[in-house]
Design an enzyme around this catalytic site. Structure first.
Site, PDB file in Angstrom:
ATOM      1  N   LYS A  11      -6.839   9.452  -8.489  1.00 19.05           N
ATOM      2  CA  LYS A  11      -7.042   8.110  -9.048  1.00 19.05           C
ATOM      3  C   LYS A  11      -8.463   7.937  -9.620  1.00 19.05           C
ATOM      4  O   LYS A  11      -9.371   8.729  -9.332  1.00 19.05           O
ATOM      5  CB  LYS A  11      -6.738   7.069  -7.964  1.00 19.05           C
ATOM      6  CG  LYS A  11      -5.260   7.070  -7.541  1.00 19.05           C
ATOM      7  CD  LYS A  11      -4.959   5.883  -6.619  1.00 19.05           C
ATOM      8  CE  LYS A  11      -3.513   5.878  -6.184  1.00 19.05           C
ATOM      9  NZ  LYS A  11      -3.186   4.688  -5.360  1.00 19.05           N
ATOM     10  N   TYR A  51       3.899   1.711 -11.950  1.00 18.08           N
ATOM     11  CA  TYR A  51       4.021   0.957 -10.691  1.00 18.08           C
ATOM     12  C   TYR A  51       5.035  -0.184 -10.792  1.00 18.08           C
ATOM     13  O   TYR A  51       4.921  -1.166 -10.051  1.00 18.08           O
ATOM     14  CB  TYR A  51       2.651   0.410 -10.287  1.00 18.08           C
ATOM     15  CG  TYR A  51       1.758   1.455  -9.652  1.00 18.08           C
ATOM     16  CD1 TYR A  51       2.121   2.088  -8.468  1.00 18.08           C
ATOM     17  CD2 TYR A  51       0.534   1.798 -10.225  1.00 18.08           C
ATOM     18  CE1 TYR A  51       1.310   3.031  -7.874  1.00 18.08           C
ATOM     19  CE2 TYR A  51      -0.295   2.742  -9.643  1.00 18.08           C
ATOM     20  CZ  TYR A  51       0.099   3.353  -8.457  1.00 18.08           C
ATOM     21  OH  TYR A  51      -0.717   4.284  -7.867  1.00 18.08           O
ATOM     22  N   PHE A  59      -0.490  -7.707  -5.037  1.00 19.35           N
ATOM     23  CA  PHE A  59      -1.603  -6.834  -5.457  1.00 19.35           C
ATOM     24  C   PHE A  59      -1.354  -6.137  -6.788  1.00 19.35           C
ATOM     25  O   PHE A  59      -2.170  -5.324  -7.230  1.00 19.35           O
ATOM     26  CB  PHE A  59      -1.910  -5.798  -4.361  1.00 19.35           C
ATOM     27  CG  PHE A  59      -0.749  -4.918  -3.980  1.00 19.35           C
ATOM     28  CD1 PHE A  59      -0.406  -3.797  -4.740  1.00 19.35           C
ATOM     29  CD2 PHE A  59       0.006  -5.189  -2.838  1.00 19.35           C
ATOM     30  CE1 PHE A  59       0.655  -2.984  -4.388  1.00 19.35           C
ATOM     31  CE2 PHE A  59       1.082  -4.380  -2.478  1.00 19.35           C
ATOM     32  CZ  PHE A  59       1.405  -3.277  -3.258  1.00 19.35           C
ATOM     33  N   ARG A  87       2.584  13.779   1.725  1.00 21.07           N
ATOM     34  CA  ARG A  87       2.188  12.495   2.314  1.00 21.07           C
ATOM     35  C   ARG A  87       1.384  12.718   3.599  1.00 21.07           C
ATOM     36  O   ARG A  87       0.472  11.965   3.915  1.00 21.07           O
ATOM     37  CB  ARG A  87       3.408  11.595   2.508  1.00 21.07           C
ATOM     38  CG  ARG A  87       3.920  11.115   1.135  1.00 21.07           C
ATOM     39  CD  ARG A  87       5.189  10.320   1.211  1.00 21.07           C
ATOM     40  NE  ARG A  87       4.999   8.976   1.720  1.00 21.07           N
ATOM     41  CZ  ARG A  87       4.544   7.951   0.999  1.00 21.07           C
ATOM     42  NH1 ARG A  87       4.174   8.123  -0.258  1.00 21.07           N
ATOM     43  NH2 ARG A  87       4.431   6.751   1.536  1.00 21.07           N
ATOM     44  N   THR A  93      -1.796   5.129   3.456  1.00 16.17           N
ATOM     45  CA  THR A  93      -2.198   4.390   2.247  1.00 16.17           C
ATOM     46  C   THR A  93      -3.563   3.734   2.422  1.00 16.17           C
ATOM     47  O   THR A  93      -4.402   3.774   1.514  1.00 16.17           O
ATOM     48  CB  THR A  93      -1.146   3.304   1.927  1.00 16.17           C
ATOM     49  OG1 THR A  93       0.123   3.939   1.797  1.00 16.17           O
ATOM     50  CG2 THR A  93      -1.474   2.571   0.636  1.00 16.17           C
ATOM     51  N   ARG A 104      -7.292  11.166   1.894  1.00 18.88           N
ATOM     52  CA  ARG A 104      -7.783   9.775   1.876  1.00 18.88           C
ATOM     53  C   ARG A 104      -8.868   9.540   2.923  1.00 18.88           C
ATOM     54  O   ARG A 104      -9.797   8.775   2.694  1.00 18.88           O
ATOM     55  CB  ARG A 104      -6.614   8.805   2.051  1.00 18.88           C
ATOM     56  CG  ARG A 104      -5.778   8.675   0.764  1.00 18.88           C
ATOM     57  CD  ARG A 104      -4.556   7.861   1.004  1.00 18.88           C
ATOM     58  NE  ARG A 104      -3.811   7.587  -0.230  1.00 18.88           N
ATOM     59  CZ  ARG A 104      -2.505   7.380  -0.270  1.00 18.88           C
ATOM     60  NH1 ARG A 104      -1.781   7.442   0.843  1.00 18.88           N
ATOM     61  NH2 ARG A 104      -1.901   7.121  -1.418  1.00 18.88           N
ATOM     62  N   ASN A 114      -7.814   4.227  -3.270  1.00 18.08           N
ATOM     63  CA  ASN A 114      -7.469   5.155  -2.184  1.00 18.08           C
ATOM     64  C   ASN A 114      -7.317   6.612  -2.651  1.00 18.08           C
ATOM     65  O   ASN A 114      -6.602   7.394  -2.037  1.00 18.08           O
ATOM     66  CB  ASN A 114      -6.251   4.651  -1.399  1.00 18.08           C
ATOM     67  CG  ASN A 114      -4.959   4.669  -2.197  1.00 18.08           C
ATOM     68  OD1 ASN A 114      -4.979   4.903  -3.396  1.00 18.08           O
ATOM     69  ND2 ASN A 114      -3.852   4.416  -1.534  1.00 18.08           N
ATOM     70  N   HIS A 117      -2.479   9.368  -5.200  1.00 24.34           N
ATOM     71  CA  HIS A 117      -1.096   8.908  -5.055  1.00 24.34           C
ATOM     72  C   HIS A 117      -0.216  10.084  -4.686  1.00 24.34           C
ATOM     73  O   HIS A 117      -0.471  11.202  -5.112  1.00 24.34           O
ATOM     74  CB  HIS A 117      -0.609   8.314  -6.395  1.00 24.34           C
ATOM     75  CG  HIS A 117       0.874   8.081  -6.440  1.00 24.34           C
ATOM     76  ND1 HIS A 117       1.460   6.978  -5.879  1.00 24.34           N
ATOM     77  CD2 HIS A 117       1.888   8.833  -6.951  1.00 24.34           C
ATOM     78  CE1 HIS A 117       2.771   7.045  -6.060  1.00 24.34           C
ATOM     79  NE2 HIS A 117       3.058   8.156  -6.716  1.00 24.34           N
ATOM     80  N   GLU A 128       8.730  10.095 -11.543  1.00 24.19           N
ATOM     81  CA  GLU A 128       7.289  10.040 -11.807  1.00 24.19           C
ATOM     82  C   GLU A 128       6.817  11.270 -12.587  1.00 24.19           C
ATOM     83  O   GLU A 128       5.968  11.154 -13.485  1.00 24.19           O
ATOM     84  CB  GLU A 128       6.536   9.899 -10.476  1.00 24.19           C
ATOM     85  CG  GLU A 128       6.815   8.550  -9.812  1.00 24.19           C
ATOM     86  CD  GLU A 128       6.201   8.427  -8.420  1.00 24.19           C
ATOM     87  OE1 GLU A 128       5.547   9.382  -7.949  1.00 24.19           O
ATOM     88  OE2 GLU A 128       6.373   7.343  -7.810  1.00 24.19           O
TER      89      GLU A 128
HETATM   90  P1  CMP Z   1       0.068   4.368  -4.072  1.00 20.62           P
HETATM   91  O1  CMP Z   1       0.549   5.376  -3.090  1.00 20.62           O
HETATM   92  O2  CMP Z   1      -0.426   4.861  -5.363  1.00 20.62           O
HETATM   93  O3  CMP Z   1       1.264   3.328  -4.349  1.00 20.62           O
HETATM   94  C1  CMP Z   1       1.068   1.961  -4.534  1.00 20.62           C
HETATM   95  C2  CMP Z   1      -0.378   1.561  -4.428  1.00 20.62           C
HETATM   96  O4  CMP Z   1      -0.598   0.180  -4.268  1.00 20.62           O
HETATM   97  C3  CMP Z   1      -0.965   2.185  -3.185  1.00 20.62           C
HETATM   98  O5  CMP Z   1      -1.101   3.551  -3.375  1.00 20.62           O
HETATM   99  C4  CMP Z   1      -2.232   1.385  -3.000  1.00 20.62           C
HETATM  100  O6  CMP Z   1      -3.304   1.920  -3.746  1.00 20.62           O
HETATM  101  C5  CMP Z   1      -1.818   0.050  -3.573  1.00 20.62           C
HETATM  102  N1  CMP Z   1      -1.599  -0.893  -2.490  1.00 20.62           N
HETATM  103  C6  CMP Z   1      -0.669  -0.854  -1.553  1.00 20.62           C
HETATM  104  N2  CMP Z   1      -0.772  -1.914  -0.725  1.00 20.62           N
HETATM  105  C7  CMP Z   1      -1.810  -2.620  -1.185  1.00 20.62           C
HETATM  106  C8  CMP Z   1      -2.415  -3.802  -0.766  1.00 20.62           C
HETATM  107  N3  CMP Z   1      -1.952  -4.488   0.311  1.00 20.62           N
HETATM  108  N4  CMP Z   1      -3.463  -4.230  -1.467  1.00 20.62           N
HETATM  109  C9  CMP Z   1      -3.899  -3.548  -2.555  1.00 20.62           C
HETATM  110  N5  CMP Z   1      -3.355  -2.416  -2.998  1.00 20.62           N
HETATM  111  C10 CMP Z   1      -2.326  -1.943  -2.309  1.00 20.62           C
END
Ligand code: CMP
Length: 139
Positions: A11, A51, A59, A87, A93, A104, A114, A117, A128
């Site tokens: 990212k 997304y 968010f 994962r 996450t 992470r 974070n 992905h 994807e």
């Molecule tokens: P990712 O695995 O890329 O998939 C969805 C993304 O949304 C996740 O990583 C986070 O970066 C983001 N995300 C998920 N939950 C939240 C949250 N509560 N607030 C902000 N970002 C979020």
């Protein structure tokens, strides 16, 4: 190919902080083969489309802003049990909950920024991978 591939994105935070090389090395050292890779800077439509499943989430707008804030590096990765093992490799996450030594835990700053992905299912991995790469771009 189903079951053996996952889609990752290094990212914008991790790219901007100079962590791209270390993260790629971490992934390859864990046994993944890189099937496709490029650096792109997404616009709102491209990040929003990726997304799409989250578009009703509170968010969503912040997530799109973050993902368009700079270049990122999508990659298609191959290994047995690719989705689940990846994962585990990247950790939770929210980096505050990510296990010691996960990507992470090492490189992410917040739940939004974070670092990386990983696809959450075989079905999404295929969608994807196809979102970013044509068949000609996968090796
Ligand atoms: P990712 O695995 O890329 O998939 C969805 C993304 O949304 C996740 O990583 C986070 O970066 C983001 N995300 C998920 N939950 C939240 C949250 N509560 N607030 C902000 N970002 C979020």
């Amino acid at each position: 190919m189903s079951g053996n591939i996952t889609l990752t994105i290094i990212k914008p935070d991790a790219v901007a902080n100079g962590h791209t090389g270390k993260i790629i090395d971490h992934i390859i050292s864990a046994g993944y083969k890189v099937k496709a890779m490029k650096m792109i800077h997404m616009n709102d439509r491209e990040a929003g489309g990726f997304y799409e499943v989250h578009k009703e989430r509170p968010f969503f707008n912040d997530l799109v802003s973050f993902m368009t804030s700079g270049p990122c590096v999508p990659m298609v990765l191959e290994k047995d049990n690719a989705v689940a093992d990846f994962r585990t490799l990247i950790g939770a996450t929210n980096p505050a909950d990510a296990a010691e030594g996960t990507i992470r835990n090492l490189y992410a700053k917040s739940i939004e920024a974070n670092a990386i992905h990983g696809s959450d299912s075989d079905e999404n991995a295929l969608r994807e991978a196809g979102y970013f790469f044509s068949e000609l771009e996968m090796f």
